[in-house]
Design an enzyme around this catalytic site. Structure first.
Site, short mmCIF file in Angstrom:
data_model
loop_
_atom_site.label_atom_id
_atom_site.label_comp_id
_atom_site.label_asym_id
_atom_site.label_seq_id
_atom_site.Cartn_x
_atom_site.Cartn_y
_atom_site.Cartn_z
N ASN A 208 -1.88 -67.27 -51.76
CA ASN A 208 -0.95 -66.37 -51.93
C ASN A 208 -1.25 -65.04 -52.39
O ASN A 208 -2.61 -64.92 -52.78
CB ASN A 208 0.24 -66.92 -52.73
CG ASN A 208 -0.18 -67.52 -54.16
OD1 ASN A 208 -0.64 -66.33 -54.86
ND2 ASN A 208 -0.22 -68.73 -54.56
N ASP A 277 3.27 -74.43 -53.81
CA ASP A 277 4.36 -75.32 -53.64
C ASP A 277 3.67 -76.64 -52.93
O ASP A 277 4.26 -77.70 -52.85
CB ASP A 277 5.54 -75.18 -53.28
CG ASP A 277 6.50 -74.07 -54.57
OD1 ASP A 277 5.95 -74.42 -55.59
OD2 ASP A 277 6.96 -73.25 -54.01
N LYS A 287 -15.61 -78.20 -41.39
CA LYS A 287 -14.83 -77.44 -40.88
C LYS A 287 -14.12 -77.53 -39.41
O LYS A 287 -14.96 -78.24 -38.40
CB LYS A 287 -15.80 -75.97 -40.30
CG LYS A 287 -15.14 -74.75 -39.90
CD LYS A 287 -16.08 -73.45 -39.71
CE LYS A 287 -15.38 -72.31 -38.97
NZ LYS A 287 -16.26 -71.45 -38.66
N PHE A 320 7.55 -67.75 -65.05
CA PHE A 320 7.85 -66.61 -64.05
C PHE A 320 8.70 -66.96 -62.85
O PHE A 320 8.63 -68.12 -62.49
CB PHE A 320 6.60 -65.91 -63.72
CG PHE A 320 5.91 -65.06 -64.83
CD1 PHE A 320 5.41 -65.37 -65.73
CD2 PHE A 320 5.98 -63.82 -64.64
CE1 PHE A 320 4.68 -64.78 -66.88
CE2 PHE A 320 5.50 -62.87 -65.62
CZ PHE A 320 4.95 -63.35 -66.71
N LYS A 334 15.90 -71.95 -62.70
CA LYS A 334 14.54 -72.42 -63.00
C LYS A 334 14.58 -72.51 -64.75
O LYS A 334 14.02 -73.45 -64.79
CB LYS A 334 13.66 -71.38 -62.63
CG LYS A 334 13.18 -71.41 -61.30
CD LYS A 334 12.24 -70.53 -60.68
CE LYS A 334 12.17 -70.58 -59.21
NZ LYS A 334 11.43 -69.39 -58.82
N LYS A 338 13.46 -76.24 -65.71
CA LYS A 338 12.17 -76.29 -66.12
C LYS A 338 12.08 -76.55 -67.79
O LYS A 338 11.20 -76.47 -68.51
CB LYS A 338 11.22 -75.39 -65.65
CG LYS A 338 11.22 -75.45 -64.10
CD LYS A 338 10.22 -74.66 -63.40
CE LYS A 338 10.40 -74.43 -62.16
NZ LYS A 338 8.96 -74.35 -61.38
#
Ligand code: C5P
Length: 405
Positions: A208, A277, A287, A320, A334, A338
């Site tokens: 990401n 996730d 490969k 975050f 969240k 959490k």
């Protein structure tokens, strides 16, 4: 001690203004770059020229005095300052500061400044003791402004009591102290940063856009504040800070393992990593060769923070929420799911926020629903806000290092 620090001294209209000439001189000798801003009343007590000669910098007084430099004067000096010292601070100035009134250059600059502020009140004892002044000081204290207690002695009005400006050497020591205060000393802090890397084969991965800047700034600020810091970093684009333990990981699974190893021994976890996730169910050992089409089967990764939320004893947990829409709504969800102490939410698509840029635009959301929204600021400044709040929370909690001993 103050080398390279930019200090703005705001001088308001009290008789003790003359003592601040020595404060300016001492701060300059300590290596600081000192600028002085005066209220109009202050210039009745000391001439701006005196401060100009002492600091080697022009003194600002008028909001509209120099039309060409209007922007420079009231915003640039707020940005310039690493800390603002208001000395002497009159009852009038404190009242305006407490209530966000900005009707001259100094009050406007203070309102536009998100750095450390110290005020040195100086006035007649009855004015100081008046509930109005005391409640204004309390408001400022709660906002993180450092208040220097006035000294007791003979006052300019002929009476004796509390209200004298502390001696210049004491004021300078207080200014130095705010740069060296170790608000997290004795605490162990775990910070995660960067993005996780989920292997597809030995060459390719799913990743990401996280740069790790925010997490590295938090880890650095925590270490600078005296904490013993472990930084668990995935893929980051910046050099990790030096004065702490760095553990490098790739995948979410590895990050979870490393986090769980030390979770029991830390006072706080600040989970700023962008944890993937999903991961590839069966990463290829070799490969993967080209083909017209390819399907990857993904499975859910562990939600590390959610797991910590169920395991937590006295640890402070900060998460975050990087979102692209409905930021506050998702972040609140969240925070509850959490079991966090607070969550830092930001819209990663906003200009000046999110990945790779050195700034962020964030809100902190607390368990009672309170939302603190910050303007665009450097990630290092946001890191300070987060660490200050962690330090305030950790003051009331069990200290893990006591248990470890
Ligand atoms: O649920 P979401 O991924 O949006 O939550 C973000 C917060 O949860 C961040 O603090 C992130 O570090 C943490 N997280 C985690 N494990 C995951 C996903 C996110 O610890 N698998």
């Amino acid at each position: 001690m103050l080398a390279d620090k930019n200090i703005l001294i705001g001088v308001t209209g009290g008789i003790a203004a003359y003592k601040v000439v020595e404060v300016a001189s001492r701060l300059k000798k300590s290596g600081a770059n000192v600028r002085v801003m005066m209220t109009k009343n202050a210039t009745e007590f000391v001439s701006p020229r005196t401060f100009q000669e002492i600091t080697g910098n022009a003194v600002s007084v008028e909001m509209f005095g120099d039309a060409a430099n209007f922007h420079v004067a009231h915003i640039a000096l707020a940005d310039f300052a690493d800390a603002i010292l208001i000395a002497p601070a009159t009852a009038n100035f404190l009242a305006k500061m407490a209530h966000g009134i900005c009707d001259d250059l100094l009050t406007t600059t203070v309102l536009a400044c998100d750095k450390k502020i110290i005020v040195a009140p100086s006035m007649n004892t009855k004015m100081f003791d008046n509930p109005a002044t005391q409640s204004n000081l309390q408001i400022l204290r709660e906002r993180g402004v450092k208040i220097l207690e006035p000294a007791t002695g003979e006052l300019a009005c002929g009476t004796t009591g509390k209200g004298r400006l502390p001696e210049p050497v004491e004021i300078c020591a207080a200014v130095e102290k705010i740069f060296t205060d170790k608000i997290l000393s004795g605490k162990k802090i775990l910070v995660t940063a960067g993005g996780t890397v989920e292997a597809i084969d030995p060459v390719r991965y799913i990743g990401n856009r996280s740069s790790g800047r925010m997490g590295c700034e938090i880890a650095k600020t925590a270490a600078d504040s005296g904490a013993q810091v472990t930084l668990i970093a995935g893929k980051i684009e910046v050099e990790p800070p030096k004065n702490l333990t760095v553990i490098r990981v790739e995948s979410a699974t590895q990050m979870r393992e490393e986090v769980l190893k030390i979770f029991d021994s830390v006072d706080a976890v600040i989970m700023s990593a962008a944890v993937a996730d999903f991961r590839v169910k069966n990463p290829a050992a070799q490969k993967i060769k080209k083909s017209d089409e390819m399907t990857l089967e993904l499975v859910k990764n562990p939600d590390i923070l959610r797991e910590l939320g169920t395991l937590k004893q006295n640890q402070i947990l900060i998460g975050f929420a990087a979102e692209t829409q409905n930021v506050l709504e998702y972040a609140k969800k969240k925070l509850a799911e959490k079991n966090l102490d607070f969550i830092v939410a930001n819209d990663v698509t906003a200009e000046g926020a999110g990945f790779s840029v050195p700034t962020n635009i964030a809100s902190i959301i607390w368990r009672d629903g309170t939302v603190e929204s910050f303007p665009k600021m450097k990630k290092s400044a946001l890191a300070e806000k987060i660490i200050e709040r962690v330090a305030n929370l950790s003051g009331d909690r069990k200290i893990s290092t006591v248990n470890d001993a």
